[in-house]
Design a protein around this motif. Structure first.
Motif, PDB file in Angstrom:
ATOM      1  N   SER A 180       2.503 -47.904 -87.350  1.00 28.51           N
ATOM      2  CA  SER A 180       1.945 -48.651 -86.228  1.00 28.51           C
ATOM      3  C   SER A 180       1.453 -50.010 -86.695  1.00 28.51           C
ATOM      4  O   SER A 180       0.891 -50.148 -87.781  1.00 28.51           O
ATOM      5  CB  SER A 180       0.763 -47.887 -85.620  1.00 28.51           C
ATOM      6  OG  SER A 180       1.177 -46.636 -85.164  1.00 28.51           O
ATOM      7  N   ARG A 218      -9.115 -52.969 -70.590  1.00 26.85           N
ATOM      8  CA  ARG A 218      -7.813 -53.058 -69.928  1.00 26.85           C
ATOM      9  C   ARG A 218      -7.579 -54.431 -69.341  1.00 26.85           C
ATOM     10  O   ARG A 218      -6.446 -54.856 -69.165  1.00 26.85           O
ATOM     11  CB  ARG A 218      -7.696 -51.953 -68.873  1.00 26.85           C
ATOM     12  CG  ARG A 218      -7.500 -50.608 -69.539  1.00 26.85           C
ATOM     13  CD  ARG A 218      -7.554 -49.443 -68.609  1.00 26.85           C
ATOM     14  NE  ARG A 218      -7.625 -48.207 -69.406  1.00 26.85           N
ATOM     15  CZ  ARG A 218      -7.895 -47.027 -68.916  1.00 26.85           C
ATOM     16  NH1 ARG A 218      -8.143 -46.884 -67.629  1.00 26.85           N
ATOM     17  NH2 ARG A 218      -7.931 -45.971 -69.692  1.00 26.85           N
ATOM     18  N   ALA A 276      -5.744 -56.375 -71.730  1.00 25.47           N
ATOM     19  CA  ALA A 276      -4.417 -55.870 -72.085  1.00 25.47           C
ATOM     20  C   ALA A 276      -3.298 -56.896 -71.945  1.00 25.47           C
ATOM     21  O   ALA A 276      -2.439 -57.004 -72.841  1.00 25.47           O
ATOM     22  CB  ALA A 276      -4.094 -54.623 -71.264  1.00 25.47           C
ATOM     23  N   PRO A 325       5.129 -48.913 -83.382  1.00 23.40           N
ATOM     24  CA  PRO A 325       5.937 -48.821 -84.600  1.00 23.40           C
ATOM     25  C   PRO A 325       7.377 -49.270 -84.362  1.00 23.40           C
ATOM     26  O   PRO A 325       8.026 -49.812 -85.250  1.00 23.40           O
ATOM     27  CB  PRO A 325       5.878 -47.333 -84.938  1.00 23.40           C
ATOM     28  CG  PRO A 325       4.645 -46.830 -84.273  1.00 23.40           C
ATOM     29  CD  PRO A 325       4.509 -47.638 -83.017  1.00 23.40           C
ATOM     30  N   ALA A 328       2.676 -43.044 -81.755  1.00 24.10           N
ATOM     31  CA  ALA A 328       1.754 -43.796 -82.604  1.00 24.10           C
ATOM     32  C   ALA A 328       0.441 -43.034 -82.626  1.00 24.10           C
ATOM     33  O   ALA A 328      -0.299 -43.037 -81.650  1.00 24.10           O
ATOM     34  CB  ALA A 328       1.557 -45.199 -82.054  1.00 24.10           C
ATOM     35  N   PRO A 332      -7.019 -42.998 -75.490  1.00 19.71           N
ATOM     36  CA  PRO A 332      -7.381 -44.220 -74.752  1.00 19.71           C
ATOM     37  C   PRO A 332      -6.483 -45.417 -75.060  1.00 19.71           C
ATOM     38  O   PRO A 332      -6.099 -46.178 -74.155  1.00 19.71           O
ATOM     39  CB  PRO A 332      -8.822 -44.469 -75.197  1.00 19.71           C
ATOM     40  CG  PRO A 332      -9.347 -43.136 -75.581  1.00 19.71           C
ATOM     41  CD  PRO A 332      -8.178 -42.381 -76.153  1.00 19.71           C
ATOM     42  N   ARG A 351      -3.039 -44.811 -73.498  1.00 20.98           N
ATOM     43  CA  ARG A 351      -3.137 -44.919 -72.046  1.00 20.98           C
ATOM     44  C   ARG A 351      -3.232 -46.382 -71.617  1.00 20.98           C
ATOM     45  O   ARG A 351      -2.586 -46.809 -70.643  1.00 20.98           O
ATOM     46  CB  ARG A 351      -4.350 -44.134 -71.556  1.00 20.98           C
ATOM     47  CG  ARG A 351      -4.356 -43.887 -70.079  1.00 20.98           C
ATOM     48  CD  ARG A 351      -5.616 -43.133 -69.656  1.00 20.98           C
ATOM     49  NE  ARG A 351      -5.645 -43.054 -68.207  1.00 20.98           N
ATOM     50  CZ  ARG A 351      -5.120 -42.062 -67.513  1.00 20.98           C
ATOM     51  NH1 ARG A 351      -4.544 -41.066 -68.132  1.00 20.98           N
ATOM     52  NH2 ARG A 351      -5.152 -42.059 -66.202  1.00 20.98           N
ATOM     53  N   ALA A 352      -4.026 -47.145 -72.368  1.00 23.38           N
ATOM     54  CA  ALA A 352      -4.152 -48.567 -72.043  1.00 23.38           C
ATOM     55  C   ALA A 352      -2.804 -49.277 -72.207  1.00 23.38           C
ATOM     56  O   ALA A 352      -2.433 -50.146 -71.406  1.00 23.38           O
ATOM     57  CB  ALA A 352      -5.199 -49.217 -72.946  1.00 23.38           C
ATOM     58  N   GLU A 353      -2.066 -48.868 -73.258  1.00 24.78           N
ATOM     59  CA  GLU A 353      -0.750 -49.454 -73.493  1.00 24.78           C
ATOM     60  C   GLU A 353       0.190 -49.165 -72.327  1.00 24.78           C
ATOM     61  O   GLU A 353       0.918 -50.037 -71.846  1.00 24.78           O
ATOM     62  CB  GLU A 353      -0.170 -48.881 -74.784  1.00 24.78           C
ATOM     63  CG  GLU A 353       1.174 -49.450 -75.189  1.00 24.78           C
ATOM     64  CD  GLU A 353       1.754 -48.754 -76.411  1.00 24.78           C
ATOM     65  OE1 GLU A 353       2.900 -49.029 -76.738  1.00 24.78           O
ATOM     66  OE2 GLU A 353       1.055 -47.919 -77.014  1.00 24.78           O
ATOM     67  N   GLU A 362      -0.657 -48.493 -69.273  1.00 21.38           N
ATOM     68  CA  GLU A 362      -1.089 -49.253 -68.096  1.00 21.38           C
ATOM     69  C   GLU A 362      -0.619 -50.697 -68.200  1.00 21.38           C
ATOM     70  O   GLU A 362      -0.134 -51.291 -67.238  1.00 21.38           O
ATOM     71  CB  GLU A 362      -2.600 -49.190 -67.968  1.00 21.38           C
ATOM     72  CG  GLU A 362      -3.102 -47.818 -67.533  1.00 21.38           C
ATOM     73  CD  GLU A 362      -4.532 -47.861 -67.045  1.00 21.38           C
ATOM     74  OE1 GLU A 362      -5.074 -48.967 -66.872  1.00 21.38           O
ATOM     75  OE2 GLU A 362      -5.108 -46.783 -66.830  1.00 21.38           O
ATOM     76  N   ARG A 363      -0.799 -51.255 -69.389  1.00 20.47           N
ATOM     77  CA  ARG A 363      -0.411 -52.654 -69.604  1.00 20.47           C
ATOM     78  C   ARG A 363       1.066 -52.862 -69.301  1.00 20.47           C
ATOM     79  O   ARG A 363       1.454 -53.871 -68.714  1.00 20.47           O
ATOM     80  CB  ARG A 363      -0.708 -53.037 -71.050  1.00 20.47           C
ATOM     81  CG  ARG A 363      -0.281 -54.462 -71.405  1.00 20.47           C
ATOM     82  CD  ARG A 363      -0.463 -54.720 -72.895  1.00 20.47           C
ATOM     83  NE  ARG A 363       0.395 -53.867 -73.688  1.00 20.47           N
ATOM     84  CZ  ARG A 363      -0.028 -53.125 -74.697  1.00 20.47           C
ATOM     85  NH1 ARG A 363      -1.298 -53.113 -75.022  1.00 20.47           N
ATOM     86  NH2 ARG A 363       0.819 -52.385 -75.370  1.00 20.47           N
ATOM     87  N   GLU A 364       1.875 -51.894 -69.711  1.00 26.62           N
ATOM     88  CA  GLU A 364       3.317 -52.032 -69.524  1.00 26.62           C
ATOM     89  C   GLU A 364       3.752 -51.731 -68.096  1.00 26.62           C
ATOM     90  O   GLU A 364       4.934 -51.814 -67.768  1.00 26.62           O
ATOM     91  CB  GLU A 364       4.064 -51.105 -70.485  1.00 26.62           C
ATOM     92  CG  GLU A 364       3.807 -51.400 -71.960  1.00 26.62           C
ATOM     93  CD  GLU A 364       4.460 -52.696 -72.416  1.00 26.62           C
ATOM     94  OE1 GLU A 364       5.371 -53.161 -71.723  1.00 26.62           O
ATOM     95  OE2 GLU A 364       4.023 -53.240 -73.439  1.00 26.62           O
TER      96      GLU A 364
END
Lengths: 406, 367
Positions: free
Chosen positions: A100, A131, A134, A144, B97, B198, B201-203, B205-207
């Motif tokens: 990662s 968020r 983000a 990764p 990951a 977390p 989950r944030a990743e 949401e971002r995508e």
């Protein structure tokens, strides 16, 4: 699964690397051959209080300020390997050993503030504030798979794009994947290797917590003074192809095993490592006595080096005639990229007859009785067969056999 | 492209954790009947079912813990003969990951603050002292595979392939190749992952995946594979179509899925039709709808695994294989065929075909 006559083989068409001793592989080789080391105090961030305060870091990396340092490293190494290979044609696969990525420290700091400033961890606040951050975070910084995807896009790979995450064995295992894919006809050309960009506060913290890093500040594999590894960074890539063209070497054998022993310690008997090396040699159809050079995993940790040395003695019948060295003395441990760098060192031996030395090694430990390459490179001894090892935390082992081809 | 060539492997046993519980038998029927409700809670693990001991679990990411349980379930179900060398058992997994346990990260970060700001110097002392010395073992992705291998003594050839769907299909192809070449006698193949961390989950949401209907979940699925001879169910096809967007360097996940419909059509051309059951698992409604449109043309019965199990990332394709396995073993007759279509978040599409073999008594161990 050795390649019988007429079967598809993995010829090495080109290699490239960006290291702390050079922006390309030939420059790095010259420095390595002189026995130079890139290990130095960390200056990129404040390491006050950290258990280990040295690293083999790359200064002045163009593009290195980007969110994901792995990409900057891997793209340069891949470009060099691709050019050296003469931009081969055919169905391309990309195989990268990577863990990662990590967001920049500034991003992490912003995230931690979003969690409440550190005094408490406010989940609700984190959910809202973090968020909101983000969109400004490049997804590539944490995935990764981002490196393989980026390289696949850059070189137009329409075949496999695989990311192998086997910690310190990742880069070597990615080459294994590439060799298998070439043999199986999944692709005709493979861009394969590994990248490590772990000179950052969190990896120094993580490995420092583990007690795996040197407190003395030296990387000296197999030396009596060794007390832990040094984190390094860099990328090493090769272009493999079933079309030999002018290739002078091939990846002739691959082997992978698991120790299935312990989370933090290697099997003291080295059985997993022994099985991996024997599997690679068998895959290549090579007798252990034919091995002329070994690029060891050689991390400079007390236990691992001793176990690997014992395993080599078992596999090579008392170490045979093989010379042994570890590039980690000079360039530190690239973690996910380490195995790919080891492959390049093994290729240097078979293609150019240059066995690179173990920097930092002055007084070999009696428990590591091998024919070490010390001081400067050994030249002029033709090496037909070389072995490159990569052994990971968690007990994943990967070995590669490379063969010189007239 | 087809990844397995002519290689065929037999399914000897399996292990699974999902919203359905710690079982795979009955999973297909339950999903078809709508008895597995979508949701985003953790898989409940009773103490007796959990992986390792308390000390070992402190070193595990959630995915590693799930993977270790699935490995144990599969190996236990196989009832391997005493003396079977587990160093001849390979392990090939799609992994995500790994995220460290939030409590550990919180402790490290919290202890590193000084005068309202994060202090690296403080991190070096108080921060490190607040976290487990073995935090690194939670963070490295390969430990999703290695924890289970260590606990079960599995020591053969292996690969942990990063997966947001496609990598798990590649892991299966690698296992099939390893068996075909004699690199191992048996092979665990599948995936384990959690979308509930977390950071993950944030990743997502971002995508834009969560907004697209993706239901974050967790799970693990592992098949224990061996020779096809004598196996009640064989896997005879494994395909992967890389995302067309990748060739353009496209990294926008939502746009990457735009090409999924075309890939599904490619699958329709390559895998044939007349399947007794087609199982699909995709990333949210948009991806699943594209797969379902093709699936209804290819098979008599269609099951949307993701609709009931949620999005389990690297585990999703493997759980879908187990859904097909269950249907083949419990409700389909001899010679029945199943197709599993799984979409990755980058728009890659995987396909796996399974067949129940006529004239083979019983349905693996415990049937």
């Amino acid at each position: 699964m050795s390649a019988a006559p007429g079967e598809r083989r993995a010829w090495v068409r080109g290699a490239g690397a960006v290291t702390a001793l050079g922006a390309d592989w030939p420059t790095s080789v010259r420095a390595l051959a002189e026995g130079r080391s890139a290990v130095a105090p960390v200056t990129r961030f404040d390491v006050t209080g950290f258990p280990s305060q040295v690293a083999a870091a790359i200064a002045d990396l163009p593009g290195g300020e980007r969110e994901d340092r792995r990409l900057a490293l891997a793209e340069r190494a891949a470009a060099e390997a691709w050019a050296a290979a003469g931009a081969p044609t055919g169905r391309l696969g990309v195989f990268v050993g990577a863990e990662s990525g990590r967001a920049t420290f500034a991003t992490v700091l912003a995230l931690s503030r979003a969690a409440g400033g550190g005094k408490t961890f406010d989940h609700a606040r984190f959910g809202v504030d973090a968020r909101a951050l983000a969109p400004s975070v490049d997804a590539a910084a944490v995935s990764p798979g981002a490196v393989a995807s980026a390289l696949a896009g850059r070189y137009g790979a329409e075949g496999a794009a695989r990311t192998v995450s086997l910690a310190c064995a990742s880069g070597s295992a990615a080459v294994v994947e590439a060799v298998r894919a070439l043999r199986q006809g999944v692709c005709d050309v493979a861009l394969a290797g590994g990248v490590g960009a772990d000179v950052d506060p969190f990896m120094l913290a993580g490995f420092g917590l583990l007690g795996a890093l040197t407190a003395r500040g030296t990387s000296c594999p197999f030396d009596v003074r060794r007390d832990g590894f040094v984190v390094g960074e860099g990328a090493a890539m090769v272009v493999l192809a079933v079309d030999r063209a002018g290739a002078r070497a091939e990846v002739a054998g691959v082997g992978r095993t698991l120790d299935a022993y312990h989370l933090t310690a290697p099997d003291p008997e080295g059985n997993g490592a022994v099985r991996a090396m024997r599997a690679a040699l068998a895959d290549a159809g090579v007798d252990p006595g034919e091995v002329g050079y070994v690029q060891a995993h050689g991390t400079s940790t007390p236990l691992n080096d001793a176990v690997e040395a014992a395993a080599l003695q078992r596999v090579l019948h008392g170490a045979g005639r093989a010379r042994v060295s570890s590039v980690k003395g000079a360039l530190g441990h690239w973690i996910a990229g380490a195995g790919a760098l080891g492959l390049l060192c093994a290729l240097q031996a078979v293609e150019h007859g240059v066995m690179l030395p173990t920097a930092g090694l002055r007084e070999p430990d009696a428990r590591c009785a091998l024919q070490h390459v010390m001081g400067e490179a050994v030249r002029g001894l033709p090496v037909e067969i070389a072995l490159a090892n990569a052994f990971a935390f968690g007990g994943a082992n990967s070995s590669l056999v490379v063969r010189r081809c007239a | 492209m087809r990844l397995n060539g002519d290689a065929r492997v037999g399914v000897r046993a399996a292990g699974a954790l999902s919203r359905f519980g710690l079982a795979w038998r009955g999973l297909g029927a339950a999903l078809a009947a709508g008895e597995v409700s979508p949701g985003s809670g953790e898989v409940a693990l009773a103490a007796a079912d959990d992986a390792g001991d308390v000390k070992q679990r402190r070193l595990m990411s959630r995915a590693a813990r799930l993977g270790a349980v699935a490995a144990r379930l599969a190996l236990r179900e196989a009832e391997l003969p005493v003396g079977t060398a587990r160093e001849d058992v390979g392990t090939f997994m799609g992994v995500g990951a790994s995220g460290g346990e939030p409590a550990q990260i919180e402790a490290l970060v919290a202890a590193s603050y000084q005068d309202g700001g994060f202090s690296l110097a403080r991190c070096g002392h108080e921060g490190l002292a607040a976290a487990t010395p073995l935090l690194a073992f939670q963070l490295m992705n390969n430990f999703t595979l290695c924890h289970g291998a260590i606990l079960e003594g599995v020591g053969g050839v292996n690969a942990a392939l990063f997966s947001r769907g496609a990598g798990t299909v590649l892991a299966l192809a690698e296992a099939m190749a390893a068996l075909a070449h004699g690199d191992c006698a048996l092979a665990l193949a599948g995936g384990a992952d959690s979308a509930l961390h977390p950071a993950t989950r944030a990743e997502l949401e971002r995508e834009g995946h969560v907004a697209g209907g993706l239901m974050c979940a967790e799970g693990a699925g592992l098949l224990l594979l061996g020779p096809a001879t004598g196996a009640r169910v064989v896997i005879d096809g494994c395909w992967l179509w890389p995302a067309a967007a990748r060739a353009r360097g496209e990294r926008d996940a939502a746009r990457a899925l735009d090409g999924l419909g075309d890939l599904a059509l490619a699958a329709e051309r390559d895998v044939g039709d007349g399947f007794d059951v087609v199982v699909v698992t995709g990333w949210g409604h948009a991806a699943a709808d594209r797969l379902l449109a093709v699936a209804t043309r290819l098979g008599r019965r269609v099951i949307d695994a993701g609709a009931g199990l949620g999005e389990t990332l690297a585990a999703a394709p493997a759980l879908a294989w187990l859904v097909a396995l269950d249907v083949l073993g419990t409700t389909a007759g001899d010679g029945a065929r199943a197709l599993v279509l799984s979409a990755g978040c980058d728009g890659a599409l995987g396909a796996v075909t399974l067949q129940s073999m006529a004239g083979v008594a019983g349905f693996m161990k415990g049937a």
